[in-house]
Design an enzyme around this catalytic site. Structure first.
Site, PDB file in Angstrom:
ATOM      1  N   PHE A   1      60.827  80.485  56.475  1.00  0.00           N
ATOM      2  CA  PHE A   1      60.229  80.429  55.134  1.00  0.00           C
ATOM      3  C   PHE A   1      61.270  80.311  54.023  1.00  0.00           C
ATOM      4  O   PHE A   1      60.987  80.603  52.874  1.00  0.00           O
ATOM      5  CB  PHE A   1      59.312  81.631  54.909  1.00  0.00           C
ATOM      6  CG  PHE A   1      58.375  81.880  56.057  1.00  0.00           C
ATOM      7  CD1 PHE A   1      57.324  81.018  56.286  1.00  0.00           C
ATOM      8  CD2 PHE A   1      58.585  82.933  56.938  1.00  0.00           C
ATOM      9  CE1 PHE A   1      56.480  81.214  57.364  1.00  0.00           C
ATOM     10  CE2 PHE A   1      57.742  83.131  58.029  1.00  0.00           C
ATOM     11  CZ  PHE A   1      56.676  82.274  58.242  1.00  0.00           C
TER      12      PHE A   1
ATOM     13  N   GLY B   1      59.125  77.345  64.251  1.00  0.00           N
ATOM     14  CA  GLY B   1      57.858  77.753  64.831  1.00  0.00           C
ATOM     15  C   GLY B   1      56.684  76.968  64.284  1.00  0.00           C
ATOM     16  O   GLY B   1      55.552  77.131  64.730  1.00  0.00           O
TER      17      GLY B   1
ATOM     18  N   LEU C   1      49.778  64.437  60.719  1.00  0.00           N
ATOM     19  CA  LEU C   1      50.297  63.929  62.005  1.00  0.00           C
ATOM     20  C   LEU C   1      49.768  64.719  63.192  1.00  0.00           C
ATOM     21  O   LEU C   1      49.450  64.156  64.225  1.00  0.00           O
ATOM     22  CB  LEU C   1      51.828  63.956  61.988  1.00  0.00           C
ATOM     23  CG  LEU C   1      52.471  63.064  60.914  1.00  0.00           C
ATOM     24  CD1 LEU C   1      53.980  63.259  60.891  1.00  0.00           C
ATOM     25  CD2 LEU C   1      52.123  61.599  61.153  1.00  0.00           C
ATOM     26  N   ASN C   2      49.758  66.033  63.075  1.00  0.00           N
ATOM     27  CA  ASN C   2      49.247  66.876  64.163  1.00  0.00           C
ATOM     28  C   ASN C   2      48.213  67.824  63.581  1.00  0.00           C
ATOM     29  O   ASN C   2      48.549  68.782  62.872  1.00  0.00           O
ATOM     30  CB  ASN C   2      50.392  67.658  64.814  1.00  0.00           C
ATOM     31  CG  ASN C   2      49.922  68.487  66.006  1.00  0.00           C
ATOM     32  OD1 ASN C   2      48.723  68.623  66.256  1.00  0.00           O
ATOM     33  ND2 ASN C   2      50.869  69.041  66.747  1.00  0.00           N
TER      34      ASN C   2
ATOM     35  N   LYS D   1      46.461  70.175  64.706  1.00  0.00           N
ATOM     36  CA  LYS D   1      46.464  71.599  65.062  1.00  0.00           C
ATOM     37  C   LYS D   1      47.563  72.384  64.342  1.00  0.00           C
ATOM     38  O   LYS D   1      47.297  73.421  63.728  1.00  0.00           O
ATOM     39  CB  LYS D   1      46.650  71.720  66.568  1.00  0.00           C
ATOM     40  CG  LYS D   1      46.335  73.088  67.124  1.00  0.00           C
ATOM     41  CD  LYS D   1      46.248  72.991  68.630  1.00  0.00           C
ATOM     42  CE  LYS D   1      45.568  74.204  69.220  1.00  0.00           C
ATOM     43  NZ  LYS D   1      45.344  73.992  70.667  1.00  0.00           N
TER      44      LYS D   1
ATOM     45  N   GLY E   1      54.635  72.009  54.671  1.00  0.00           N
ATOM     46  CA  GLY E   1      55.131  73.353  54.954  1.00  0.00           C
ATOM     47  C   GLY E   1      54.905  74.329  53.818  1.00  0.00           C
ATOM     48  O   GLY E   1      54.645  75.504  54.041  1.00  0.00           O
ATOM     49  N   GLU E   2      55.058  73.855  52.601  1.00  0.00           N
ATOM     50  CA  GLU E   2      55.092  74.787  51.471  1.00  0.00           C
ATOM     51  C   GLU E   2      53.868  74.703  50.575  1.00  0.00           C
ATOM     52  O   GLU E   2      53.555  75.656  49.859  1.00  0.00           O
ATOM     53  CB  GLU E   2      56.383  74.574  50.682  1.00  0.00           C
ATOM     54  CG  GLU E   2      57.570  74.907  51.567  1.00  0.00           C
ATOM     55  CD  GLU E   2      58.922  74.628  50.955  1.00  0.00           C
ATOM     56  OE1 GLU E   2      59.393  75.485  50.203  1.00  0.00           O
ATOM     57  OE2 GLU E   2      59.510  73.587  51.246  1.00  0.00           O
TER      58      GLU E   2
END
Ligand code: MOS
Length: 779
Positions: free
Chosen positions: A282, A511, A672-673, A675, A745-746
């Site tokens: 993070f 992760g 893209l993914n 899940k 991510g953010e």
């Protein structure tokens, strides 16, 4: 079982039938003037499917070795002693009792530590990731309350911890600044972020604000936050001769290895840092004092060292988010159109670090206004260096901005969704660039419908027993970045009747699913099933430099993988030679599918990778290529966006807030993914709930000590605090980004605190402008 093997089961079913269309090359197609990347023109194969983490089974079984799980022969264990004054010097350290304690191998202080250079501070060069412009254990100076000042090595962790407790330290305290008022009184300076002034001025915002018929002008406050990844920071290190091996927990693998090399005066290739598995970062999994101290102690003791910070140690050594005071003033006409947008304020940092909280970044491209003033100023305090924390700037900046917009909506009597849509800019309001892909209006429409926003009851009218119920909304935003420096190496090797691919990138995986998404992108590009692709990453020996930061790693990796695949296809056509059905075709006339190359014009002309390698009597072929320069960000204003909806219940007896529903509606280009993306969005929203309601570093202004350095006293959300979180997205690809994808991510944390605060206002009529919104502020 290898990662490939464990991936087979996970990917089975998805792979079936996925490789049915030729994927043409698209070299650097996102560069302005290029053609759209064919992978983004339509969903294809694995892109956008829910693929489980390829390393998930390894982690669940305990077969993935994290930084503090590596072992070296004859290893010692480290414990640190932390200063208890905010500023001054070490007058004396009595080490006698510690040295005599059972199992002790070494007591290291500034008096006997090896001489080292100051780790180059973050931002001073592309590879510099030192935490602050401070030497480590080189003198008697103390710069913050909690600074590591001694290290004990022992045969066991318990012996090291015990011996460290026996150190007797006397201090020569000197005047320090540990109060916000004192820091302000010492002087305020302009804020710089990555070398750029945090200042935007368009028109005359103050004059336009004064003249506007409708306005809000408020101050919002956000506290310090500490990093609490589930894996505390740790490193296991060994010297062999003058070569240093570090098993670390890192989101900036290559840069951290280089900074360690610079600190110890070593050539780049003398430091090998690996970090394939990280239990959350993070922003915090970088270089701090502990890796340097661990390496120095290992050198002095001539034995390997494991240095694993306790949870308290993480609070003493690893910086977090600094506090802010923000003014947001908006002047609008009767229709709600902004005439002036002002977002200014103060952030606090140390005299030696380089990271003010850049809370205006998200405001720069958020709303149209003819007059804009955005400014961050900085005051200095003696404390632990602060750093990046998930969406630095935007996370707290959106709390202020999006709360103020809600306040203005109330003042004007306009629906807050409608107010935001009325102020949608048609180009970037501060730099004038066109948007590459901005579908925030659709995100609002889709989200409002799914949440039932327009059917909500009037403000402050819902009550269920002791509970007042309300709803709120807010926008989140985070910029698209792509750092230069990424390289990829793709190696195709014959394997039975077919081939397997190894894709190596100097990437970091915390992760969040990077290695899995990289495998998806490479498999799609190469026309191979997922179980034929292995990804190498998290190792400083891999060429190139990427960083899991700024939500840009996936785009950076994708650009490099595309470049390497393009080079590889050129090599394969040459290898195929004149006897191949591909003879005479140029690289841009072929595509990859079904384990080989085929003519785009005539699908009957094709040859498998294995056949090409076989006829040319080679076992493997490899290509290495750097991604193109990120020119797209010079031509376009590029951002991820969200529309957030929250429902809260506030208890009229206790003031306690419970979030009962949350919906994130995202516009982040091609997903893209499915899940791992959903998990990232949810994880960000959960951190946002913590920021809204509970997270706060308690800083003792008398002495600069962090008072709640534990998960018992620093509250983060647990399962009972988190409702079912609904997540949807537009999935509209950005034609100017590799793979059409924006960072995810953010963005998840941004805007969340405002959505919660706005819902609490809707429920109770109480407007809380300082985080966290604890029950005492609501009741
Ligand atoms: Mo992030 S704060 O760029 O890990």
């Amino acid at each position: 079982m290898s990662i490939i093997d464990s991936a087979k089961q996970a990917a089975q079913g998805l792979v079936q039938g996925a490789m049915t269309k030729l994927v043409p090359l698209a070299p650097d197609s996102w560069i302005p003037g290029g053609v759209p990347d064919p992978l983004i023109a339509r969903k294809h194969g694995l892109i956008g499917k829910p693929v489980s983490r390829l390393d998930g089974a390894l982690k669940v079984r305990g077969d993935a070795a994290f930084a503090a799980e590596h072992r070296f022969a004859d290893m010692t264990y480290a414990a640190l002693a932390y200063a208890t004054i905010a500023r001054g010097r070490i007058a004396a350290i009595d080490t006698a009792a510690a040295e005599a304690a059972p199992g002790v191998v070494l007591v290291m202080t500034h008096l006997n530590a090896p001489r080292m250079a100051t780790p180059p501070v973050f931002g001073s060069s592309p590879s510099a990731v030192g935490p602050a412009d401070l030497s480590i254990l080189q003198d008697d100076r103390i710069h913050w309350n909690g600074q590591p000042i001694a290290c004990v090595l022992a045969e066991t962790q318990e012996q090291a911890d015990h011996a460290a407790s026996l150190l007797r330290i006397t201090y020569g305290a000197e005047p320090s600044t540990t109060t916000l008022a004192g820091a302000k009184a010492n002087g305020i300076e302009p804020g710089l972020f990555m070398g750029q002034p945090l200042l935007n001025e368009i028109g005359d915002a103050e004059a336009a604000f004064a003249a506007a018929p409708h306005k809000v002008d408020r101050t919002y406050r956000t506290p310090r936050h500490n990093h609490n990844p589930i894996e505390p920071h740790a490193a296991t290190l060994a010297w062999v001769g003058d070569e240093l091996t570090i098993h670390d927990a890192s989101q900036m693998v290559t840069q951290q290895a280089q900074t360690m090399a610079d600190t110890f005066g070593l050539a780049t290739d003398k430091v090998r840092l690996t970090s394939p598995y990280v239990g959350g970062g993070f922003g915090s999994k970088g270089l701090w004092d502990h890796q340097v101290i661990g390496a120095a102690a290992a050198k002095l003791a001539r034995r390997p060292v494991r240095i694993a910070l306790s949870r308290e140690g993480v609070y003493r050594v690893v910086g977090g988010r600094t506090l802010t005071e923000q003014r947001v003033a908006i002047g609008a006409d009767a229709d709600g159109r902004f005439q002036a947008l002002i977002h200014t304020g103060l952030s606090v940092m140390t005299p030696q670090n380089s990271m003010p909280e850049p809370f205006i970044l998200g405001t720069q491209a958020a709303y149209a206004a003819p007059n804009i003033l955005l400014k961050v100023e900085v005051a200095r305090m003696n404390m632990l260096a602060n750093t990046f924390m998930r969406a630095p700037g935007e996370a707290v900046g959106t709390f202020a901005l999006e709360s103020a917009i809600d306040e203005l909506a109330v003042e004007l009597g306009i629906d807050p969704v409608e107010l935001r849509l009325r102020n949608e800019p048609d180009k970037d309001p501060t730099n004038g660039l066109p948007f590459s892909s901005r579908h925030i209006a659709q995100a609002w429409r889709d989200g409002a419908e799914r949440f039932g926003w327009h059917a909500r009851p009037p403000r402050s009218t819902r009550r269920e027993g002791e509970w007042l119920v309300g709803v709120g909304c807010a926008t989140g935003t985070y910029p698209y970045y792509r750092m230069p420096g990424a390289e990829a190496r793709i190696t195709l090797t014959r394997d039975g009747d077919g081939v397997k691919a190894l894709v190596e990138v100097a990437a970091a995986e915390m992760g969040m699913g990077t290695s899995t998404t990289t495998a998806i992108v490479a498999a799609e590009r190469l026309g191979l099933p997922l179980d034929r692709v292995e990804v190498g990453y998290g190792d400083s020996a891999i060429p190139g430099a990427i960083m899991a930061g700024g939500s840009q790693q996936t785009a950076a990796i994708g650009a490099a993988v595309i470049a390497a695949q393009t080079a590889l296809v050129g090599d394969l056509i040459k290898l195929a030679g004149n006897d191949s059905p591909l003879a005479g075709l140029s690289p841009d006339e072929v595509g990859c599918d079904d384990g080989g190359l085929g003519s785009l014009a005539d699908p009957t002309r094709r040859e498998s990778y294995a056949s090409i390698l076989g006829r040319s009597q080679r076992d493997s072929v490899s290509a290495t290529k750097a991604g193109s320069l990120p020119l797209e960000t010079m031509h376009w204003s590029m951002h991820s966006h969200s529309a957030l909806f929250c429902e809260v219940r506030v208890n009229t007896v206790t003031g306690e807030t419970r979030v009962s529903r949350f919906l994130g509606s995202f516009d982040c280009g091609r997903i893209l993914n499915l899940k791992t993306a959903r998990s990232q969005f949810r994880g960000g929203i959960i951190m946002g709930l913590g920021m809204a309601l509970m997270e706060e570093t308690q800083f003792d202004e008398r002495n600069g000590r962090i008072m709640n350095p534990s998960l018992a006293e620093y509250h983060i959300p647990v399962h009972l605090d988190v409702p079912e979180i609904d997540v949807i997205w537009t999935d509209i690809p950005d034609p100017h980004a590799p793979m059409g994808a924006h960072g995810i991510g953010e963005i998840g944390i941004t805007g969340v605190a405002a959505a919660v605060a706005n819902a609490i206002y809707d429920a109770t009529g109480t407007r809380v402008r300082d985080l966290p919104i604890t029950l005492d502020k609501v009741i």
